[in-house]
Scaffold this motif. Structure first.
Motif, short mmCIF file in Angstrom:
data_model
loop_
_atom_site.label_atom_id
_atom_site.label_comp_id
_atom_site.label_asym_id
_atom_site.label_seq_id
_atom_site.Cartn_x
_atom_site.Cartn_y
_atom_site.Cartn_z
N SER A 151 -12.30 7.35 -4.80
CA SER A 151 -11.38 6.88 -3.76
C SER A 151 -12.16 6.59 -2.49
O SER A 151 -12.89 7.44 -1.98
CB SER A 151 -10.32 7.96 -3.50
N LEU A 152 -12.03 5.35 -1.97
CA LEU A 152 -12.84 4.92 -0.83
C LEU A 152 -12.05 4.50 0.40
O LEU A 152 -12.48 4.72 1.52
CB LEU A 152 -13.74 3.75 -1.24
N SER A 153 -10.90 3.84 0.20
CA SER A 153 -10.23 3.24 1.36
C SER A 153 -8.72 3.20 1.21
O SER A 153 -8.17 3.37 0.12
CB SER A 153 -10.77 1.83 1.61
N TYR A 154 -8.10 2.92 2.33
CA TYR A 154 -6.65 2.78 2.44
C TYR A 154 -6.41 1.62 3.39
O TYR A 154 -7.07 1.51 4.41
CB TYR A 154 -6.06 4.06 3.02
N ARG A 155 -5.49 0.74 3.01
CA ARG A 155 -5.20 -0.40 3.86
C ARG A 155 -3.71 -0.71 3.80
O ARG A 155 -3.13 -0.77 2.72
CB ARG A 155 -6.01 -1.59 3.33
N HIS A 156 -3.08 -0.86 4.96
CA HIS A 156 -1.66 -1.23 5.05
C HIS A 156 -1.61 -2.72 5.39
O HIS A 156 -2.20 -3.15 6.38
CB HIS A 156 -0.95 -0.39 6.11
N THR A 157 -0.89 -3.49 4.58
CA THR A 157 -0.89 -4.95 4.76
C THR A 157 -0.22 -5.39 6.06
O THR A 157 -0.47 -6.51 6.52
CB THR A 157 -0.23 -5.66 3.57
N ASP A 158 0.60 -4.55 6.68
CA ASP A 158 1.20 -4.89 7.97
C ASP A 158 0.20 -4.80 9.12
O ASP A 158 0.46 -5.27 10.21
CB ASP A 158 2.38 -3.97 8.29
N TYR A 159 -0.95 -4.15 8.87
CA TYR A 159 -1.96 -3.93 9.91
C TYR A 159 -3.35 -4.37 9.42
O TYR A 159 -4.24 -3.55 9.25
CB TYR A 159 -1.99 -2.45 10.32
N PRO A 160 -3.54 -5.68 9.23
CA PRO A 160 -4.82 -6.17 8.70
C PRO A 160 -6.00 -5.94 9.64
O PRO A 160 -7.15 -6.02 9.23
CB PRO A 160 -4.58 -7.66 8.48
N GLN A 161 -5.72 -5.61 10.89
CA GLN A 161 -6.79 -5.37 11.86
C GLN A 161 -7.43 -3.99 11.71
O GLN A 161 -8.42 -3.69 12.35
CB GLN A 161 -6.28 -5.58 13.29
#
Length: 132
Positions: free
Chosen positions: A75-85
């Motif tokens: 497990s390396l990362s987490y990303r929320h598509t509403d906050y691409p920044q």
């Protein structure tokens, strides 16, 4: 700061300091990391640089993408598509995970009972943006 997966196929570096870091006790983090708690550091997307390999992403919900090594499953990362920044990394995937300490706990409503929280950090029953 540099980091990567268990097998070494994925390597990355983050420039500068994270703007936040947390312990996450949600069931999705527990299931995707295989641990009682996920430990995450939040960076601006431009601070993250992939040095080798590629992070495979899994849509764990409609708007959340969890990144991992396709070879070893780390497990390396987490990303929320509403906050691409923003780009969030697993602190324990850093070469030296001691360089970043979490600031608070979230989703403690899902905390496993056999692992008590013994620190003085702020605790939120759900996300930090909701009542806790």
């Amino acid at each position: 700061m540099k980091g990567g997966c268990h097998c070494g196929a994925v390597r990355y570096e983050v420039i500068g300091e994270p703007f936040d870091a947390d312990f996450c006790h949600c069931r999705d983090c527990q299931r995707t990391t295989g641990a009682p708690v996920g430990v995450w550091a939040d960076f601006k997307a431009e601070q993250f640089h992939l040095l080798a390999g590629e992070i495979k992403e899994y849509a764990s919900s409609e708007k959340v993408r969890r990144g991992f090594c396709a070879n070893c499953g780390c497990s390396l990362s987490y990303r929320h598509t509403d906050y691409p920044q923003y780009f969030t990394i697993s602190i324990t995937s850093l070469d030296d995970p001691n360089v970043i300490a979490p600031n608070y706990h979230i989703y403690t409503d899902n905390q496993v009972k056999w692992m008590p929280i013994n620190d003085e950090l702020k605790k939120y029953g759900r996300s930090r943006n909701k009542s806790g």
